[in-house]
Design an enzyme around this catalytic site. Structure first.
Site, PDB file in Angstrom:
ATOM      1  N   GLN A 120      -5.198  79.817 -63.934  1.00 27.93           N
ATOM      2  CA  GLN A 120      -5.878  80.043 -65.221  1.00 27.93           C
ATOM      3  C   GLN A 120      -7.408  80.013 -65.193  1.00 27.93           C
ATOM      4  O   GLN A 120      -8.061  80.872 -65.795  1.00 27.93           O
ATOM      5  CB  GLN A 120      -5.377  79.008 -66.250  1.00 27.93           C
ATOM      6  CG  GLN A 120      -5.953  79.244 -67.618  1.00 27.93           C
ATOM      7  CD  GLN A 120      -5.532  78.252 -68.689  1.00 27.93           C
ATOM      8  OE1 GLN A 120      -6.150  78.179 -69.727  1.00 27.93           O
ATOM      9  NE2 GLN A 120      -4.485  77.486 -68.459  1.00 27.93           N
TER      10      GLN A 120
ATOM     11  N   ARG B 291     -10.915  78.649 -44.499  1.00 25.03           N
ATOM     12  CA  ARG B 291      -9.805  78.864 -43.562  1.00 25.03           C
ATOM     13  C   ARG B 291      -9.473  80.347 -43.415  1.00 25.03           C
ATOM     14  O   ARG B 291      -8.928  80.769 -42.412  1.00 25.03           O
ATOM     15  CB  ARG B 291      -8.554  78.084 -44.008  1.00 25.03           C
ATOM     16  CG  ARG B 291      -8.682  76.571 -43.812  1.00 25.03           C
ATOM     17  CD  ARG B 291      -7.343  75.867 -43.939  1.00 25.03           C
ATOM     18  NE  ARG B 291      -6.847  75.829 -45.300  1.00 25.03           N
ATOM     19  CZ  ARG B 291      -7.223  74.940 -46.225  1.00 25.03           C
ATOM     20  NH1 ARG B 291      -8.089  73.997 -45.918  1.00 25.03           N
ATOM     21  NH2 ARG B 291      -6.726  74.989 -47.441  1.00 25.03           N
TER      22      ARG B 291
ATOM     23  N   ASP C 249      -9.305  74.355 -67.730  1.00 31.40           N
ATOM     24  CA  ASP C 249      -9.171  75.658 -67.077  1.00 31.40           C
ATOM     25  C   ASP C 249     -10.038  76.712 -67.761  1.00 31.40           C
ATOM     26  O   ASP C 249     -11.012  77.204 -67.197  1.00 31.40           O
ATOM     27  CB  ASP C 249      -7.711  76.115 -67.124  1.00 31.40           C
ATOM     28  CG  ASP C 249      -6.872  75.443 -66.038  1.00 31.40           C
ATOM     29  OD1 ASP C 249      -7.448  74.974 -65.047  1.00 31.40           O
ATOM     30  OD2 ASP C 249      -5.646  75.397 -66.195  1.00 31.40           O
TER      31      ASP C 249
ATOM     32  N   GLY D 173     -18.842  64.145 -85.291  1.00 30.69           N
ATOM     33  CA  GLY D 173     -20.220  64.290 -85.754  1.00 30.69           C
ATOM     34  C   GLY D 173     -20.580  63.261 -86.807  1.00 30.69           C
ATOM     35  O   GLY D 173     -19.875  62.272 -87.001  1.00 30.69           O
ATOM     36  N   GLY D 174     -21.668  63.509 -87.495  1.00 30.94           N
ATOM     37  CA  GLY D 174     -22.184  62.533 -88.455  1.00 30.94           C
ATOM     38  C   GLY D 174     -21.551  62.612 -89.838  1.00 30.94           C
ATOM     39  O   GLY D 174     -21.891  61.826 -90.718  1.00 30.94           O
TER      40      GLY D 174
HETATM   41  N1  COA Z   1      -3.275  86.493 -48.537  1.00 31.10           N
HETATM   42  C1  COA Z   1      -2.900  85.452 -47.768  1.00 31.10           C
HETATM   43  N2  COA Z   1      -3.003  84.168 -48.122  1.00 31.10           N
HETATM   44  C2  COA Z   1      -3.503  83.937 -49.344  1.00 31.10           C
HETATM   45  C3  COA Z   1      -3.911  84.963 -50.217  1.00 31.10           C
HETATM   46  C4  COA Z   1      -3.780  86.291 -49.757  1.00 31.10           C
HETATM   47  N3  COA Z   1      -4.153  87.331 -50.509  1.00 31.10           N
HETATM   48  N4  COA Z   1      -4.361  84.415 -51.352  1.00 31.10           N
HETATM   49  C5  COA Z   1      -4.231  83.085 -51.208  1.00 31.10           C
HETATM   50  N5  COA Z   1      -3.719  82.790 -49.992  1.00 31.10           N
HETATM   51  C6  COA Z   1      -3.451  81.466 -49.431  1.00 31.10           C
HETATM   52  C7  COA Z   1      -4.693  80.655 -49.275  1.00 31.10           C
HETATM   53  O1  COA Z   1      -5.410  81.072 -48.146  1.00 31.10           O
HETATM   54  C8  COA Z   1      -4.126  79.244 -49.132  1.00 31.10           C
HETATM   55  O2  COA Z   1      -3.682  79.058 -47.807  1.00 31.10           O
HETATM   56  P1  COA Z   1      -4.105  77.788 -46.886  1.00 31.10           P
HETATM   57  O3  COA Z   1      -3.835  76.551 -47.695  1.00 31.10           O
HETATM   58  O4  COA Z   1      -3.196  77.944 -45.715  1.00 31.10           O
HETATM   59  O5  COA Z   1      -5.511  77.918 -46.551  1.00 31.10           O
HETATM   60  C9  COA Z   1      -2.870  79.336 -49.968  1.00 31.10           C
HETATM   61  O6  COA Z   1      -2.693  80.708 -50.325  1.00 31.10           O
HETATM   62  C10 COA Z   1      -2.788  78.523 -51.217  1.00 31.10           C
HETATM   63  O7  COA Z   1      -4.003  78.436 -51.899  1.00 31.10           O
HETATM   64  P2  COA Z   1      -4.263  77.171 -52.846  1.00 31.10           P
HETATM   65  O8  COA Z   1      -5.489  77.417 -53.610  1.00 31.10           O
HETATM   66  O9  COA Z   1      -4.208  75.940 -52.013  1.00 31.10           O
HETATM   67  O10 COA Z   1      -2.987  77.224 -53.830  1.00 31.10           O
HETATM   68  P3  COA Z   1      -2.044  76.044 -54.358  1.00 31.10           P
HETATM   69  O11 COA Z   1      -1.003  76.746 -55.169  1.00 31.10           O
HETATM   70  O12 COA Z   1      -1.550  75.157 -53.297  1.00 31.10           O
HETATM   71  O13 COA Z   1      -2.999  75.179 -55.312  1.00 31.10           O
HETATM   72  C11 COA Z   1      -4.499  74.852 -57.175  1.00 31.10           C
HETATM   73  C12 COA Z   1      -3.300  75.635 -56.611  1.00 31.10           C
HETATM   74  C13 COA Z   1      -4.861  75.455 -58.518  1.00 31.10           C
HETATM   75  C14 COA Z   1      -4.121  73.374 -57.348  1.00 31.10           C
HETATM   76  C15 COA Z   1      -5.706  74.973 -56.194  1.00 31.10           C
HETATM   77  O14 COA Z   1      -5.932  76.349 -55.945  1.00 31.10           O
HETATM   78  C16 COA Z   1      -6.979  74.331 -56.722  1.00 31.10           C
HETATM   79  O15 COA Z   1      -7.138  73.112 -56.715  1.00 31.10           O
HETATM   80  N6  COA Z   1      -7.934  75.183 -57.121  1.00 31.10           N
HETATM   81  C17 COA Z   1      -9.247  74.736 -57.583  1.00 31.10           C
HETATM   82  C18 COA Z   1      -9.179  74.130 -58.944  1.00 31.10           C
HETATM   83  C19 COA Z   1      -8.587  75.049 -59.957  1.00 31.10           C
HETATM   84  O16 COA Z   1      -9.017  76.173 -60.174  1.00 31.10           O
HETATM   85  N7  COA Z   1      -7.578  74.546 -60.667  1.00 31.10           N
HETATM   86  C20 COA Z   1      -7.094  75.156 -61.873  1.00 31.10           C
HETATM   87  C21 COA Z   1      -6.092  76.137 -61.682  1.00 31.10           C
HETATM   88  S1  COA Z   1      -5.747  76.816 -63.239  1.00 31.10           S
END
Ligand code: COA
Length: 423
Positions: free
Chosen positions: A16, A103, A167, A245-246
Site C-alpha cells: 500500500q 540484494r 501506509d 485542537g483548542g
Molecule cells: N523479481 C524478483 N524478485 C523480486 C521482484 C521481482 N520483480 N520484486 C520483488 N522481489 C523480491 C525481493 O528482491 C525480495 O527478495 P529478497 O528478500 O530475497 O531480497 C522479495 O521479493 C521480498 O521483498 P520484501 O520487500 O521483503 O517483501 P515481504 O513480502 O517479505 O515484506 C513488507 C513486505 C511490506 C513487510 C516489506 O516490503 C517492508 O517492510 N517494506 C518497507 C515498509 C513498507 O512499505 N511497509 C508497508 C507496506 S504497505
C-alpha cells in the site's frame, strides 16, 4: 497538459504505502511503470479477493493510471531490462524490506552510475536507528509513531485507526519529497535519495500529541475527558473523541442511534458561536451563568455540557442536526458510513469517488485524486493487468527491436505473456 507530464517513474512498489505514492504521481501526469514479479505480481493482486481469479480491490484501488511490466529482477536479462529502465526514467520508487534493493544489485552507487539524474525514493518502516532493519506494516507504524497510544478511550487498550496513516500517509509524504527532489534537480542537475519512514510519517500526523506531551509537564490537559476527575500519568493519555485542537468537541448520539451504528454527529463548542449553541439547545441562561459563560469555566464541565447538547441532537437525525447547526455557523460533522460515502453524489461530481471499468472485474468504485488543480485535471483510469504493458514498454520506452524483445522473452526473464479476458 498535466503537472508532471514527461516525468517517468520506475515504480518498484508493492502493497500500500509505495503504490499510493506512485498512484498520486500518475494522477498528476507522470508515466508510472510498475515493475512486478512474473507470475504473481504485487502480492495485493491476490489479497482480500472478492471475486475469484480477478485482481482484488486492494490492488485496483491503489494502482490506477499505471502501466505494468513483469521482470524477474534476479534474472541476468531481467536485470539488464531494469538497468535500461533506470537509465531512461527520472524516479525510482521502492518500498521493499530494508536491503532488498541492494540484494538485487541496485545500490544507490550503482543507480547513480547508471543515471546521475535519478531520484531514488524509498518508504521504510523506520529511519536509521535500532529498528531500521525491521519489516513494517500499517499498524506497526501506527503503534510506533504514537497514534495507537493516543487513540481510544482511557479505560480501554490502545487502538489503531481506520485511516491508513502509516501506509497511505507515508506515501503522501514520499510523493512530496519526490516532487521537491525533481524541482531541485532542475537547478543542480543531480538526483538524490528521498526517504520517508513510516514511523516518522505517523508521528508527523500525530504532532499535536507530542505538543500535549510537553503541555502535560505544566499541569493537566484541561480539554481531555480525564479532567477534572480522572488521573493523568506521565504520558499523553487516550482522549476518546475529544478534539485535538483548542475548541472542545465530542461525538453525540442522534435520532436512530439505537439501531444505526452511525447515527452520530461530531459537535464542536466553538467559543465564538457559544451564544448560538445555547439558543439552539434551549439553555439561554448559560450565556450569563459564570459556570458556562467563558470557555475556561466550561472546561471542567464538558461532560455535562455535551450530555445536555446530546439531549438536543437525539431529537434530530444527523443530517437535520447538521443543517440546523450550520445555519448558525456551528461547526459539526455527521458520522458518515462508507455506504453513505459511496452513494454520495457530490463526491462523485467532484471526482473524489470515481467509478472505473475493468476488463476482468467490471465496474468498481475507487477514491480519485483528493488534490484538485485548476490546470492539471485528473482522469482516473483502471489499474493494469499483470504484465499488460510489458512489450509496449520494451518497444516504446526502451526502444528494443522485435528480435531483442523475443530473445528476452525466451530467456524467461519476463515470465509468461499475459492474456486479456477476451482472448
Ligand atoms: N523479481 C524478483 N524478485 C523480486 C521482484 C521481482 N520483480 N520484486 C520483488 N522481489 C523480491 C525481493 O528482491 C525480495 O527478495 P529478497 O528478500 O530475497 O531480497 C522479495 O521479493 C521480498 O521483498 P520484501 O520487500 O521483503 O517483501 P515481504 O513480502 O517479505 O515484506 C513488507 C513486505 C511490506 C513487510 C516489506 O516490503 C517492508 O517492510 N517494506 C518497507 C515498509 C513498507 O512499505 N511497509 C508497508 C507496506 S504497505
Amino acid at each position: 497538459m498535466k503537472a508532471l507530464e514527461g516525468v517517468k517513474i520506475l515504480d518498484f512498489t508493492h502493497v500500500q504505502s509505495g503504490p499510493t505514492c506512485t498512484q498520486l504521481l500518475a494522477w498528476l501526469g507522470a508515466d508510472v511503470i510498475k515493475v512486478e514479479r512474473p507470475g504473481e505480481g504485487d502480492i495485493t493482486r491476490g489479497q482480500l479477493r472478492d471475486i475469484p481469479d480477478v485482481d482484488s480491490l486492494y490492488f485496483t484501488m491503489l494502482n490506477s493510471n499505471k502501466r505494468s511490466i513483469t521482470v524477474d529482477s534476479k534474472h541476468a536479462q531481467g536485470k539488464e531490462v531494469l538497468e535500461s529502465l533506470i537509465q531512461t526514467c527520472d524516479v525510482l520508487v521502492e518500498n521493499f524490506a530494508p536491503g532488498a534493493l541492494d540484494r538485487m544489485g541496485l545500490t544507490w552507487e550503482r543507480i547513480q552510475e547508471l543515471n546521475p539524474r535519478m531520484v531514488m525514493a524509498s518508504v521504510k518502516g523506520f529511519g536509521p536507528g535500532p529498528y531500521e532493519d525491521c519489516k513494517v506494516y500499517e499498524n506497526v507504524a501506527q503503534c510506533a509513531g504514537g497514534s495507537a497510544s493516543t487513540t481510544g478511550f482511557d479505560d480501554g487498550p490502545p487502538l489503531v485507526t481506520g485511516a491508513q496513516i502509516g501506509d497511505s500517509g507515508t506515501g503522501l509524504h514520499l510523493a512530496l519529497g519526490i516532487v521537491a527532489a525533481l524541482y531541485q534537480r532542475n537547478t543542480t542537475g543531480r538526483g538524490q535519495k528521498v526517504l520517508a519512514a513510516m514511523q516518522d510519517g505517523v508521528l508527523n500526523l500525530c504532532r499535536v500529541k507530542l505538543r500535549d506531551q510537553q503541555r502535560l509537564a505544566h499541569g493537566p490537559l484541561r480539554e481531555f475527558p480525564q479532567f477534572p476527575d480522572g488521573e493523568f500519568g506521565d504520558a499523553v493519555p487516550r482522549a476518546g473523541n475529544a478534539s485535538g485542537g483548542g475548541q472542545p468537541g465530542w461525538i453525540l448520539k442522534c435520532k436512530g442511534w439505537e439501531s444505526d451504528p452511525n447515527a452520530y454527529i461530531y459537535f464542536i463548542t466553538q467559543a465564538p458561536v457559544w451564544k448560538a449553541i445555547c439558543e439552539v439547545i434551549g439553555e439561554p441562561t448559560w450565556l450569563t451563568d459564570p459556570d458556562y459563560a467563558k470557555p475556561a469555566a466550561r472546561l471542567p464541565r464538558l461532560k455535562s455540557i455535551f450530555a445536555r447538547i446530546e439531549q438536543w441532537t437525539m431529537t434530530k437525525t444527523k443530517f437535520e442536526a447538521m443543517e440546523e447547526l450550520n445555519r448558525h455557523d456551528i461547526p459539526c460533522g455527521p458520522i458518515l458510513s462508507m455506504k453513505e460515502i459511496a452513494e454520495d453524489q457530490s463526491l462523485r461530481a467532484t471526482g473524489t469517488v470515481v467509478e472505473v471499468d475493468h476488463p476482468t472485474r467490471g465496474k468498481y468504485l475507487t477514491v480519485g485524486n483528493p488534490i484538485k488543480m485548476s490546470d492539471s485535471a485528473t482522469e482516473v483510469t483502471r489499474s493494469p493487468l499483470l504484465g499488460e504493458h510489458t512489450d509496449e514498454i520494451l518497444r516504446d520506452v526502451l526502444r528494443y527491436d522485435p528480435d531483442r524483445i523475443a530473445s528476452i522473452h525466451q530467456s524467461g526473464a519476463l515470465g509468461v505473456k499475459p492474456r486479456m479476458a477476451a482472448e
